[in-house]
Design a protein around this motif. Structure first.
Motif, PDB file in Angstrom:
ATOM      1  N   ASN A 342       0.850  -1.196   0.000  1.00  0.00           N
ATOM      2  CA  ASN A 342       0.000   0.000   0.000  1.00  0.00           C
ATOM      3  C   ASN A 342       0.884   1.244   0.000  1.00  0.00           C
ATOM      4  N   PRO A 343       0.498   2.276  -0.731  1.00  0.00           N
ATOM      5  CA  PRO A 343       1.266   3.521  -0.713  1.00  0.00           C
ATOM      6  C   PRO A 343       0.959   4.317   0.561  1.00  0.00           C
ATOM      7  N   SER A 344       1.443   5.523   0.615  1.00  0.00           N
ATOM      8  CA  SER A 344       1.165   6.371   1.779  1.00  0.00           C
ATOM      9  C   SER A 344      -0.263   6.896   1.792  1.00  0.00           C
ATOM     10  N   HIS A 345      -1.039   6.526   0.795  1.00  0.00           N
ATOM     11  CA  HIS A 345      -2.430   6.955   0.734  1.00  0.00           C
ATOM     12  C   HIS A 345      -3.274   6.038   1.624  1.00  0.00           C
ATOM     13  N   LEU A 346      -2.887   5.987   2.876  1.00  0.00           N
ATOM     14  CA  LEU A 346      -3.533   5.306   3.983  1.00  0.00           C
ATOM     15  C   LEU A 346      -4.573   4.261   3.616  1.00  0.00           C
ATOM     16  N   GLU A 347      -5.821   4.680   3.398  1.00  0.00           N
ATOM     17  CA  GLU A 347      -6.918   3.733   3.247  1.00  0.00           C
ATOM     18  C   GLU A 347      -7.145   3.278   1.804  1.00  0.00           C
ATOM     19  N   ALA A 348      -6.270   3.665   0.882  1.00  0.00           N
ATOM     20  CA  ALA A 348      -6.498   3.329  -0.530  1.00  0.00           C
ATOM     21  C   ALA A 348      -6.532   1.832  -0.773  1.00  0.00           C
ATOM     22  N   VAL A 349      -5.880   1.078   0.076  1.00  0.00           N
ATOM     23  CA  VAL A 349      -5.808  -0.373  -0.126  1.00  0.00           C
ATOM     24  C   VAL A 349      -7.106  -1.077   0.259  1.00  0.00           C
ATOM     25  N   ASP A 350      -8.006  -0.402   0.967  1.00  0.00           N
ATOM     26  CA  ASP A 350      -9.204  -1.064   1.485  1.00  0.00           C
ATOM     27  C   ASP A 350      -9.999  -1.802   0.395  1.00  0.00           C
ATOM     28  N   PRO A 351     -10.434  -1.111  -0.665  1.00  0.00           N
ATOM     29  CA  PRO A 351     -11.211  -1.829  -1.685  1.00  0.00           C
ATOM     30  C   PRO A 351     -10.381  -2.843  -2.454  1.00  0.00           C
ATOM     31  N   VAL A 352      -9.072  -2.616  -2.546  1.00  0.00           N
ATOM     32  CA  VAL A 352      -8.202  -3.564  -3.240  1.00  0.00           C
ATOM     33  C   VAL A 352      -8.230  -4.915  -2.518  1.00  0.00           C
ATOM     34  N   VAL A 353      -8.142  -4.861  -1.210  1.00  0.00           N
ATOM     35  CA  VAL A 353      -8.192  -6.091  -0.411  1.00  0.00           C
ATOM     36  C   VAL A 353      -9.524  -6.804  -0.608  1.00  0.00           C
ATOM     37  N   ILE A 354     -10.616  -6.051  -0.553  1.00  0.00           N
ATOM     38  CA  ILE A 354     -11.935  -6.669  -0.650  1.00  0.00           C
ATOM     39  C   ILE A 354     -12.135  -7.279  -2.037  1.00  0.00           C
ATOM     40  N   GLY A 355     -11.641  -6.605  -3.067  1.00  0.00           N
ATOM     41  CA  GLY A 355     -11.729  -7.166  -4.412  1.00  0.00           C
ATOM     42  C   GLY A 355     -10.945  -8.456  -4.541  1.00  0.00           C
ATOM     43  N   LYS A 356      -9.777  -8.503  -3.919  1.00  0.00           N
ATOM     44  CA  LYS A 356      -8.963  -9.722  -3.973  1.00  0.00           C
ATOM     45  C   LYS A 356      -9.668 -10.866  -3.243  1.00  0.00           C
ATOM     46  N   VAL A 357     -10.286 -10.552  -2.096  1.00  0.00           N
ATOM     47  CA  VAL A 357     -11.028 -11.573  -1.354  1.00  0.00           C
ATOM     48  C   VAL A 357     -12.157 -12.139  -2.211  1.00  0.00           C
ATOM     49  N   ARG A 358     -12.890 -11.256  -2.873  1.00  0.00           N
ATOM     50  CA  ARG A 358     -14.000 -11.694  -3.721  1.00  0.00           C
ATOM     51  C   ARG A 358     -13.498 -12.618  -4.833  1.00  0.00           C
ATOM     52  N   ALA A 359     -12.394 -12.245  -5.448  1.00  0.00           N
ATOM     53  CA  ALA A 359     -11.861 -13.061  -6.539  1.00  0.00           C
ATOM     54  C   ALA A 359     -11.465 -14.441  -6.050  1.00  0.00           C
ATOM     55  N   ARG A 360     -10.785 -14.502  -4.915  1.00  0.00           N
ATOM     56  CA  ARG A 360     -10.371 -15.793  -4.380  1.00  0.00           C
ATOM     57  C   ARG A 360     -11.583 -16.671  -4.056  1.00  0.00           C
ATOM     58  N   GLN A 361     -12.632 -16.059  -3.531  1.00  0.00           N
ATOM     59  CA  GLN A 361     -13.852 -16.813  -3.245  1.00  0.00           C
ATOM     60  C   GLN A 361     -14.470 -17.344  -4.539  1.00  0.00           C
ATOM     61  N   ASP A 362     -14.527 -16.492  -5.557  1.00  0.00           N
ATOM     62  CA  ASP A 362     -15.096 -16.924  -6.837  1.00  0.00           C
ATOM     63  C   ASP A 362     -14.276 -18.056  -7.443  1.00  0.00           C
ATOM     64  N   MET A 363     -12.966 -17.949  -7.344  1.00  0.00           N
ATOM     65  CA  MET A 363     -12.095 -18.980  -7.905  1.00  0.00           C
ATOM     66  C   MET A 363     -12.300 -20.323  -7.205  1.00  0.00           C
ATOM     67  N   ALA A 364     -12.641 -20.248  -5.906  1.00  0.00           N
ATOM     68  CA  ALA A 364     -12.861 -21.469  -5.126  1.00  0.00           C
ATOM     69  C   ALA A 364     -14.286 -21.980  -5.245  1.00  0.00           C
ATOM     70  N   GLY A 365     -15.140 -21.270  -5.981  1.00  0.00           N
ATOM     71  CA  GLY A 365     -16.533 -21.662  -6.097  1.00  0.00           C
ATOM     72  C   GLY A 365     -17.352 -21.344  -4.862  1.00  0.00           C
TER      73      GLY A 365
END
Length: 966
Positions: A342-365
């Protein structure tokens, strides 16, 4: 006693209706009920409705003329229960001893009101601040006197109908339980939740202070060990690297055992992967003590050693922005942990994490329970309150296309942001108030009460597993030193830092507690610290010669892909598709079930698609896009399209999801090409750019085999997501070794629609281009668009694609392709040469280079004027710059001058990026032209005029100038 009997029955079954009817009658006409109940109801305050709801288990709605009544009939008692004849019994009891009845019922209802007040407001008097600087006021709602109780009432038994786990208790006992449960080291906000099951669940786990005595000696030792590692790491680094920035966790060390407890509880509950996002405060501590980055590697980075292998020539980043991943085993459960960079833009990573979680769930069915992969977001207090992307991320938490089964938010609440105190940092009572917007429960806990912190962390994980919803853990602590290790905090917060200086650390406090209670000896507590320091010293010595030697970024789900070479502007990636497959996809596009009621206007569109495919001519933009999606599905790739109104398309062009006009049912033609094919998903997003683009970027990080697209409703709306574009999409590969194949679709083109709907700010993306970091295109034909999309998946590497998509060209009679242009022998064309029969190349006087929609304005004007001496060449891809392809096209025009024509003002668009690159190509050719000239709108502060008349005049002028017709 009659009073007890009446209350015992009146609060349940049919007698709830009896009590409700009495209360409603009293509201309408007070003298219509017995005098004892007149006094009772007169004594109730505005919480009467809530007390009745809690006591009867029903929702009560206001009556038209006052009072409340159950919204649904209150269920009667089970057959044979005593309550069957409760109403007559209650009435008889009132008649027999009205004074006693009135007192007993009044005591009980007042007690219930007091209990509810503690559930709602008890957190206001909780002991949350380790520094003791918070000024706490007594709240009248929590004072028994506010409900008519006096000292004489404290030891009289009061019937409370099973509330607090007791049928009856004295007021003194009730208050002791309430103070311990709601005003101790944990303050709970949960009564804003509308779901009664969730409220009851939290209530049952908080009341009677179950965290007291909840931990075994072994568990206590484990908590102390976590605190020891958290404190020991910071102290070691402070000693070895004096003054080096690390944004230490001192004062907030309880974050480490909290996160560990969340992960352990989640693992036992079946979670197999945890994705963590956080800013820089405490990141190094989390890297080594939670995600288990080797100490030797991180200590080497303090010496200036790059985190990347020498074979990778990227820019890298400072150590407190980096991430890592590992596999751990927790009591037989294997869990993959990853901490996102994450850069110094504090909370910018928040949606990135959630998107990655969603993708992993979809990949696992895991598309229903969404329980296998979980996100943890660590926040700072000032950032959680101040950054809008926090709310955007929360707002996605229960939406169909973005939900992930709940995220656990952990706030390391330092009670300060750089130098800003809470009074200047947020308007609400708590930094976490924004979470109430999605009815997330919030647990505030004193960061120096280690056992309370771990108890709350476990509860958060259990809640997420149970309800698939977000929850917030607010660890109220402090920041022992300045914002960074060279800052002097006493400049601005002298009182706070005087108190901090005299406050023992959380580890010291907890160690003393364990020694005092006999759980550990002083020698064991000290031995724990000594052992950890010895481990760090050993790693420190090894770090002197450490060099990273492994590129692990293309393993796992990224196996088989590789880092792209130099400028891959002219590469071929096998994007053509055989004609039979194209026709198969085309047939599915126009096919809907017989019983599906399609809108008549869309029926005509589907028929037009069918005819275009069958004839092989006049395939428009939306059909070309659908052919790309469909053929990628048949290649085995999923497709995810997300953004505002993408199912229909902003310009009513896409209609990839059809809506039954009678039932509202949905039908996706592309999901019905063949049996057992991968799925396309198109999700209309919430009205957010920053959050949703971050989410889809995160999705693309997790799954390189899915084509992920985000579309802006208008191209300039991406301005609101500039942090994601600058800090992630454009630079993540060179900074953090993180590839992405995300596609950004940005409607762009000047049609007299004003400044906000003309320019997608092409110049900004081009300014970010270097080191082959992404592709930027402004395509003019459906076929080339088709190949550009397919190239995203067909290439053996991944790059973001920024596509300026058309508006008026969506239905332009010239902006069409033939089926053969999608078929064998075709591919993406970065440069498209002249297509008309004009003068021989050596006789052409001018070559106009352009990109995007202006090409068709130029083409039509030249044809209207029958001008044979001007050639028009389209540069479809601006980056990577297609130097070889452009040189090949320009070389025959030996005697022509070269101009660059664009719609945008001179300081916008592609000109400033293309100018020197075109010049370099020209200088390398044996032709007369050695540099291009500019034709377009003059430089302007606003990207376009708001006047349709002025726009038309400007457009006519620039087209005429480009063709030498004026």
């Amino acid at each position: 006693m009659p009073g007890v009997d009446i209350l015992a029955t009146a609060m349940t079954g049919a007698n709830a209706a009896f009590l409700a009817d009495l209360y409603a009658r009293w509201v309408e006409r007070p003298d219509s009920v017995d005098s004892s109940f007149q006094e009772l109801f007169a004594a109730l305050n505005d919480d009467a409705r809530s007390v009745l709801e809690d006591a009867t288990g029903a929702s009560w709605a206001p009556r038209p003329r006052g009072g409340f009544a159950p919204e649904e009939p209150v269920a009667p008692p089970a057959k044979g229960a005593k309550g069957d004849k409760a109403a007559p019994a209650a009435a008889a009891a009132v008649a027999a001893d009205p004074a006693a009845t009135r007192q007993q019922v009044l005591d009980s209802l007042r007690a219930l009101m007091l209990i509810r007040a503690y559930r709602v407001r008890g957190h206001l008097e909780a002991d949350l601040d380790p520094l003791g600087l918070q000024v706490k006021k007594r709240h009248s709602e929590l004072d028994p006197a506010s409900y008519g109780f006096t000292e004489a009432d404290f030891d009289r038994p009061i019937f409370i109908n099973g509330v607090l786990g007791r049928e009856s208790a004295t007021l003194r006992e009730i208050l002791a339980v309430l103070r311990a449960s709601y005003c101790g080291p944990i303050g709970v906000e949960f009564m804003h939740i509308q779901d009664p099951e969730q409220k009851s669940w939290i209530q049952a786990r908080i009341e009677n202070a179950p965290w007291k005595g909840a931990f075994s000696k072994a568990e206590k030792a484990a908590i102390l060990e976590d605190l020891t590692e958290a404190e020991g790491w910071e102290a070691f680094c402070a000693k070895k690297y004096v003054g080096t920035k690390r944004f230490g966790l001192e004062g907030g060390e309880a974050t480490i055992p909290a996160v560990q407890a969340v992960i352990e509880t989640a693992a036992k509950g079946g979670v197999s992967e945890v994705v963590i996002g956080m800013a820089h405060r405490g990141r190094l501590n989390t890297l080594v003590n939670v995600v288990r980055k080797p100490y030797v590697q991180l200590l080497s980075e303090f010496k200036g050693v790059s985190a990347n292998p020498e074979s990778f020539q990227g820019s890298g980043d400072v150590k407190y922005h980096l991430g890592t991943s590992t596999d751990v085993e927790i009591e037989g459960h294997k869990v993959h942990l990853s901490l996102q960079p994450n850069p110094s833009h504090l909370e910018a990573v928040d949606p990135v994490v959630i998107g990655k979680v969603r993708a992993r769930q979809d990949m696992a069915g895991d598309t229903k329970a969404r329980s296998s992969v979980m996100g943890i977001l660590l926040h700072g207090d000032a950032a959680f309150a101040g950054q809008g992307v926090v709310y955007e991320t929360l707002a996605m938490s229960q939406l169909i296309g973005y939900r992930t089964g709940g995220t656990i938010h952990v706030v390391t609440n330092n009670q300060i942001g750089f130098t800003t105190t809470p009074a200047h940092a947020y308007s609400g009572l708590y930094c976490t108030d924004v979470a109430k917007a999605v009815q997330a429960p919030i647990l505030h806990v004193n960061g120096d009460d280690a056992e309370a912190v771990v108890f709350c962390a476990r509860l958060c994980a259990e809640y997420r597993l149970q309800f698939r919803a977000d929850i917030v853990l607010d660890i109220v602590c402090y920041r022992r030193f300045g914002h960074n290790e060279t800052d002097e905090p006493a400049f601005t917060q002298p009182t706070m830092y005087a108190r901090i200086k005299e406050t023992p650390t959380a580890r010291v406090k907890y160690g003393q507690q364990l020694v005092a209670e006999g759980s550990l000896s002083e020698a064991e507590v000290q031995g724990m610290l000594d052992a950890y320091n010895a481990k760090l010293e050993e790693a420190f010595q090894a770090s002197q010669s450490f060099k990273p030697n492994k590129e692990d970024w293309l393993e796992g789900h990224w196996s088989g892909l590789k880092a792209a070479g130099a400028e891959t502007a002219d590469s071929e990636d096998g994007t053509a598709v055989n004609l039979d497959t194209l026709r198969e996809v085309g047939a599915a596009l126009a096919r809907v079930p017989a019983d599906f009621n399609v809108n008549p206007k869309i029926t005509r569109q589907l028929e037009a698609k069918k005819q275009a495919i069958e004839s092989g001519e006049n395939i428009d933009w939306a059909t070309g896009e659908a052919l790309a999606f469909g053929t990628l599905l048949l290649d085995g790739h999923r497709v995810r399209l997300s953004g505002e109104d993408v199912q229909r398309g902003t310009f009513s062009q896409r209609h990839c999801v059809l809506i039954d006009q009678k039932t509202q049912a949905e039908y996706v033609p592309l999901n019905n090409i063949r049996a057992e094919q991968p799925r396309m998903e198109a999700f209309n997003s919430l009205l957010s750019e920053f959050g949703v683009l971050g989410f889809d970027y995160g999705y693309s990080l997790a799954d390189p085999q899915t084509l992920v697209l985000w579309e802006g409703q208008f191209g300039d709306f991406a301005n609101g997501a500039q942090v994601i574009i600058d800090q992630f999409i454009a630079s993540a590969e060179t900074k953090w070794l993180r590839m992405s194949g995300l596609v950004m679709l940005l409607p762009h083109g000047y049609e007299g629609q004003g400044p906000e709907h003309s320019s997608a700010r092409l110049e900004r993306y081009l300014q970010l281009c270097a080191e082959n970091n992404m592709r930027v295109v402004n395509i003019t034909t459906p076929a080339n668009y088709f190949h550009a999309l397919r190239r995203q998946m067909r290439a053996n590497y991944r790059k973001p694609l920024v596509q300026m998509t058309p508006k008026s060209l969506l239905r332009h009679k010239l902006a069409v392709s033939s089926l053969s242009e999608f078929g064998p022998g075709t591919g993406f064309r970065p440069v498209i040469p002249e297509i008309d029969a004009i003068a021989p190349e050596e006789e052409v006087k001018r070559v106009v280079l352009c990109t995007g929609k202006v090409y068709y304005d130029l083409l039509q004007a030249r044809r209207d004027a029958d001008n044979k001496n001007v050639a028009i060449v389209r540069v479809e891809q601006m980056y990577p710059f297609p130097a070889k392809a452009l040189a090949t096209v320009l070389a025959p025009y030996r005697n022509a001058e070269v101009v660059w024509c664009q719609e945008e003002p001179e300081n916008n668009g592609a000109w400033t990026f293309m100018d020197r690159r075109i010049e370099k190509v020209l200088k390398g050719l044996d032709i007369a032209a050695k540099r291009p000239e500019y034709v377009g709108r003059v430089a302007a502060a606003s990207p376009a005029t708001g006047s349709a008349k002025t726009h038309a005049q400007q457009q006519e002028a620039l087209v005429g100038q480009a063709l030498s017709l004026s």
